[in-house]
Design a protein around this motif. Sequence first.
Motif, PDB file in Angstrom:
ATOM      1  N   LEU A 262       0.086   1.622   2.686  1.00 55.66           N
ATOM      2  CA  LEU A 262       0.965   0.274   2.782  1.00 55.66           C
ATOM      3  C   LEU A 262       0.623  -0.728   3.818  1.00 55.66           C
ATOM      4  O   LEU A 262       0.603  -1.766   3.411  1.00 55.66           O
ATOM      5  CB  LEU A 262       2.572   0.971   2.960  1.00 55.66           C
ATOM      6  CG  LEU A 262       3.133   1.749   1.717  1.00 55.66           C
ATOM      7  CD1 LEU A 262       4.450   2.493   2.280  1.00 55.66           C
ATOM      8  CD2 LEU A 262       3.384   0.669   0.746  1.00 55.66           C
ATOM      9  N   ARG A 263       0.192  -0.287   4.921  1.00 52.26           N
ATOM     10  CA  ARG A 263       0.091  -1.099   5.990  1.00 52.26           C
ATOM     11  C   ARG A 263      -1.441  -1.798   5.701  1.00 52.26           C
ATOM     12  O   ARG A 263      -2.620  -1.244   5.436  1.00 52.26           O
ATOM     13  CB  ARG A 263      -0.028  -0.255   7.401  1.00 52.26           C
ATOM     14  CG  ARG A 263       1.284   0.558   7.762  1.00 52.26           C
ATOM     15  CD  ARG A 263       0.996   1.374   8.924  1.00 52.26           C
ATOM     16  NE  ARG A 263       0.858   0.441  10.145  1.00 52.26           N
ATOM     17  CZ  ARG A 263       1.551  -0.075  10.986  1.00 52.26           C
ATOM     18  NH1 ARG A 263       2.875   0.141  10.763  1.00 52.26           N
ATOM     19  NH2 ARG A 263       1.253  -0.697  11.964  1.00 52.26           N
ATOM     20  N   GLU A 264      -1.085  -3.083   6.178  1.00 49.09           N
ATOM     21  CA  GLU A 264      -2.542  -3.923   6.043  1.00 49.09           C
ATOM     22  C   GLU A 264      -3.632  -3.244   7.154  1.00 49.09           C
ATOM     23  O   GLU A 264      -4.870  -3.678   6.670  1.00 49.09           O
ATOM     24  CB  GLU A 264      -2.273  -5.489   6.792  1.00 49.09           C
ATOM     25  CG  GLU A 264      -1.541  -6.095   5.673  1.00 49.09           C
ATOM     26  CD  GLU A 264      -1.123  -7.523   6.122  1.00 49.09           C
ATOM     27  OE1 GLU A 264      -2.233  -8.164   7.024  1.00 49.09           O
ATOM     28  OE2 GLU A 264      -0.456  -8.275   5.690  1.00 49.09           O
ATOM     29  N   ASP A 265      -3.246  -2.691   8.182  1.00 52.65           N
ATOM     30  CA  ASP A 265      -4.280  -2.132   9.106  1.00 52.65           C
ATOM     31  C   ASP A 265      -4.844  -0.917   8.794  1.00 52.65           C
ATOM     32  O   ASP A 265      -5.468  -0.196   9.655  1.00 52.65           O
ATOM     33  CB  ASP A 265      -3.742  -2.174  10.616  1.00 52.65           C
ATOM     34  CG  ASP A 265      -2.453  -1.485  10.835  1.00 52.65           C
ATOM     35  OD1 ASP A 265      -2.241  -0.657   9.983  1.00 52.65           O
ATOM     36  OD2 ASP A 265      -1.839  -1.596  11.787  1.00 52.65           O
ATOM     37  N   GLY A 266      -4.043  -0.173   7.837  1.00 53.20           N
ATOM     38  CA  GLY A 266      -4.450   0.912   7.284  1.00 53.20           C
ATOM     39  C   GLY A 266      -4.192   2.411   8.070  1.00 53.20           C
ATOM     40  O   GLY A 266      -4.513   3.353   8.053  1.00 53.20           O
ATOM     41  N   GLN A 267      -3.151   2.060   9.186  1.00 49.39           N
ATOM     42  CA  GLN A 267      -2.897   2.991  10.067  1.00 49.39           C
ATOM     43  C   GLN A 267      -1.732   4.056   9.626  1.00 49.39           C
ATOM     44  O   GLN A 267      -1.014   3.505   8.764  1.00 49.39           O
ATOM     45  CB  GLN A 267      -2.364   2.654  11.500  1.00 49.39           C
ATOM     46  CG  GLN A 267      -3.651   1.790  12.133  1.00 49.39           C
ATOM     47  CD  GLN A 267      -3.260   1.349  13.615  1.00 49.39           C
ATOM     48  OE1 GLN A 267      -2.229   1.783  14.355  1.00 49.39           O
ATOM     49  NE2 GLN A 267      -3.812   0.226  13.978  1.00 49.39           N
ATOM     50  N   GLU A 268      -1.825   5.292  10.059  1.00 50.65           N
ATOM     51  CA  GLU A 268      -0.814   6.050   9.767  1.00 50.65           C
ATOM     52  C   GLU A 268       0.478   6.199  10.674  1.00 50.65           C
ATOM     53  O   GLU A 268       0.471   6.938  11.495  1.00 50.65           O
ATOM     54  CB  GLU A 268      -1.271   7.614   9.661  1.00 50.65           C
ATOM     55  CG  GLU A 268      -0.303   8.422   8.639  1.00 50.65           C
ATOM     56  CD  GLU A 268      -1.357   9.784   8.262  1.00 50.65           C
ATOM     57  OE1 GLU A 268      -1.938  10.369   9.236  1.00 50.65           O
ATOM     58  OE2 GLU A 268      -1.045  10.178   7.013  1.00 50.65           O
ATOM     59  N   ARG A 269       1.536   5.160  10.474  1.00 55.39           N
ATOM     60  CA  ARG A 269       2.518   5.054  11.654  1.00 55.39           C
ATOM     61  C   ARG A 269       3.863   4.982  10.739  1.00 55.39           C
ATOM     62  O   ARG A 269       3.931   3.993   9.798  1.00 55.39           O
ATOM     63  CB  ARG A 269       2.268   3.828  12.183  1.00 55.39           C
ATOM     64  CG  ARG A 269       0.890   3.910  13.412  1.00 55.39           C
ATOM     65  CD  ARG A 269       0.881   2.461  14.140  1.00 55.39           C
ATOM     66  NE  ARG A 269       2.211   1.860  14.471  1.00 55.39           N
ATOM     67  CZ  ARG A 269       2.391   0.724  15.211  1.00 55.39           C
ATOM     68  NH1 ARG A 269       1.123   0.106  15.377  1.00 55.39           N
ATOM     69  NH2 ARG A 269       3.483   0.227  15.383  1.00 55.39           N
ATOM     70  N   ALA A 270       4.576   5.783  11.205  1.00 55.61           N
ATOM     71  CA  ALA A 270       6.042   5.691  10.424  1.00 55.61           C
ATOM     72  C   ALA A 270       6.760   4.700  10.400  1.00 55.61           C
ATOM     73  O   ALA A 270       7.880   4.586   9.936  1.00 55.61           O
ATOM     74  CB  ALA A 270       6.832   7.138  10.840  1.00 55.61           C
ATOM     75  N   ASP A 271       6.450   4.004  11.557  1.00 55.85           N
ATOM     76  CA  ASP A 271       7.207   2.601  11.886  1.00 55.85           C
ATOM     77  C   ASP A 271       7.029   1.480  10.887  1.00 55.85           C
ATOM     78  O   ASP A 271       7.206   0.215  11.152  1.00 55.85           O
ATOM     79  CB  ASP A 271       7.382   2.059  13.232  1.00 55.85           C
ATOM     80  CG  ASP A 271       5.989   1.662  13.438  1.00 55.85           C
ATOM     81  OD1 ASP A 271       4.885   2.043  12.715  1.00 55.85           O
ATOM     82  OD2 ASP A 271       5.676   1.101  14.785  1.00 55.85           O
ATOM     83  N   THR A 272       6.500   1.775   9.677  1.00 63.54           N
ATOM     84  CA  THR A 272       6.053   0.789   8.669  1.00 63.54           C
ATOM     85  C   THR A 272       7.496   0.727   7.870  1.00 63.54           C
ATOM     86  O   THR A 272       8.435   1.475   7.411  1.00 63.54           O
ATOM     87  CB  THR A 272       5.223   1.480   7.472  1.00 63.54           C
ATOM     88  OG1 THR A 272       3.960   1.788   8.328  1.00 63.54           O
ATOM     89  CG2 THR A 272       4.785   0.665   6.625  1.00 63.54           C
ATOM     90  N   GLY A 273       7.692  -0.848   7.940  1.00 59.43           N
ATOM     91  CA  GLY A 273       8.939  -1.247   7.258  1.00 59.43           C
ATOM     92  C   GLY A 273       9.184  -1.380   5.646  1.00 59.43           C
ATOM     93  O   GLY A 273       8.140  -1.508   5.136  1.00 59.43           O
ATOM     94  N   ILE A 274      10.317  -1.275   5.297  1.00 63.11           N
ATOM     95  CA  ILE A 274      10.507  -1.599   4.000  1.00 63.11           C
ATOM     96  C   ILE A 274      10.210  -2.880   3.349  1.00 63.11           C
ATOM     97  O   ILE A 274       9.688  -2.897   2.082  1.00 63.11           O
ATOM     98  CB  ILE A 274      12.051  -1.514   3.494  1.00 63.11           C
ATOM     99  CG1 ILE A 274      12.442   0.101   3.694  1.00 63.11           C
ATOM    100  CG2 ILE A 274      12.767  -1.816   2.094  1.00 63.11           C
ATOM    101  CD1 ILE A 274      13.988   0.436   3.734  1.00 63.11           C
ATOM    102  N   THR A 275       9.981  -3.908   4.316  1.00 68.41           N
ATOM    103  CA  THR A 275       9.627  -5.109   3.830  1.00 68.41           C
ATOM    104  C   THR A 275       7.942  -5.116   3.281  1.00 68.41           C
ATOM    105  O   THR A 275       7.368  -5.647   2.472  1.00 68.41           O
ATOM    106  CB  THR A 275       9.499  -6.019   5.155  1.00 68.41           C
ATOM    107  OG1 THR A 275       8.926  -5.509   6.195  1.00 68.41           O
ATOM    108  CG2 THR A 275      11.080  -6.469   5.113  1.00 68.41           C
ATOM    109  N   THR A 276       7.206  -4.338   3.967  1.00 64.86           N
ATOM    110  CA  THR A 276       5.903  -3.994   3.567  1.00 64.86           C
ATOM    111  C   THR A 276       5.704  -3.296   2.318  1.00 64.86           C
ATOM    112  O   THR A 276       4.930  -3.546   1.475  1.00 64.86           O
ATOM    113  CB  THR A 276       5.354  -3.043   4.828  1.00 64.86           C
ATOM    114  OG1 THR A 276       5.240  -3.546   6.046  1.00 64.86           O
ATOM    115  CG2 THR A 276       3.642  -2.648   4.433  1.00 64.86           C
ATOM    116  N   MET A 277       6.749  -2.377   1.833  1.00 65.37           N
ATOM    117  CA  MET A 277       6.697  -1.855   0.602  1.00 65.37           C
ATOM    118  C   MET A 277       7.020  -2.835  -0.438  1.00 65.37           C
ATOM    119  O   MET A 277       6.433  -2.798  -1.464  1.00 65.37           O
ATOM    120  CB  MET A 277       8.087  -0.842   0.697  1.00 65.37           C
ATOM    121  CG  MET A 277       7.612   0.553   1.530  1.00 65.37           C
ATOM    122  SD  MET A 277       9.079   1.394   1.592  1.00 65.37           S
ATOM    123  CE  MET A 277       8.632   2.678   0.223  1.00 65.37           C
TER     124      MET A 277
END
Length: 348
Positions: A262-277
Amino acid sequence: MQTIFDGHNDLLLRLWNGEKAGRDPLKEFAAATGAAHIDLKKAAEGGLVGGFCAIYVPSGDFSFGKPDARGHFMTPAAAPIERAPSLEVTMAQMDIACRLDRAELLKICRTVDELEAAIEAGIFAAIAHIEGAEGIGADLSGLYTLYSAGLRSIGPVWSRNNVFGHGVPFAYPSSPDTGPGLTDAGRALVKACNEMGILIDLSHITEQGFWDVAKHSTAPLVATHSNVHAITPSARNLTDKQLAAIKESNGIVGLNFAVAFLREDGQERADTGITTMIRHIDHMVEQVGINGVALGSDFDGAMIPAEIGSSAGLQKLVAGLQSAGYAEADIKKICRENWFRVLRLTLR
């Protein structure tokens, strides 16, 4: 509450691992179980009424590549695995699904009518899916037994190579065009799936494999849990050209909740927001159309946004879609109806 049918989860893998550790899979599915993404209590809280339940044979020596200073990583493809132990694991996980079905905790559904009847009865409605077909012989032995047990969806490969084709590795940034596609056995598997009414999942196959299936399959193209390469250039995500082919075939793509995809940076971080989804869903709708976009969470198989947390948090994504301006009729399509549309076109 919006009811949700999900395109991918690893519930059976989690329950199988739990059984090996001495836990009862029926009790574990029926009761709240800590960090698990799906159990009956969490599913009810989030409106999850069913989904594709994957049977997956782990690669024992597999580990994800570590990002370099730029956040880039390349995970070598997992080594191929042999058929006999793969068949044993495949049957063990299918057996758990059948025991859940017998206990009326879950219903293995073979048609959309059965899905709708299970949901109406308040029973978790499952499509039995294989993620990586190593348990099936190159001559397709085992396929018909699994079909009789309720198998209705197959990903010919996971992210490793087998007798049917080549899997796409986990890499960022990377094109999905990482190697060859289907083998002769893979083309025979596609033909058999078309004839039997088994959905073919393209989520873990190379781009060449994707185009091979597009050439040889008569069914809608389906990626049950993949995201947008134009946003997150992971090898596991789909290019706009692939999304256009899915649209052309009247197929579907399910949004994968795994944060690294999901993340543009490809990192595995749980603080990824719903707006990214939502951004991935917006792009999918733009490329495939509102009738070709759904959800494919990867619950119990990946790190997902903390804001969602588990299947209990699915209505937060629904609220995000509402805030983004999606009409209720379109949210219903994304959450449930689009899967049923494609399954009606595919299953016999």
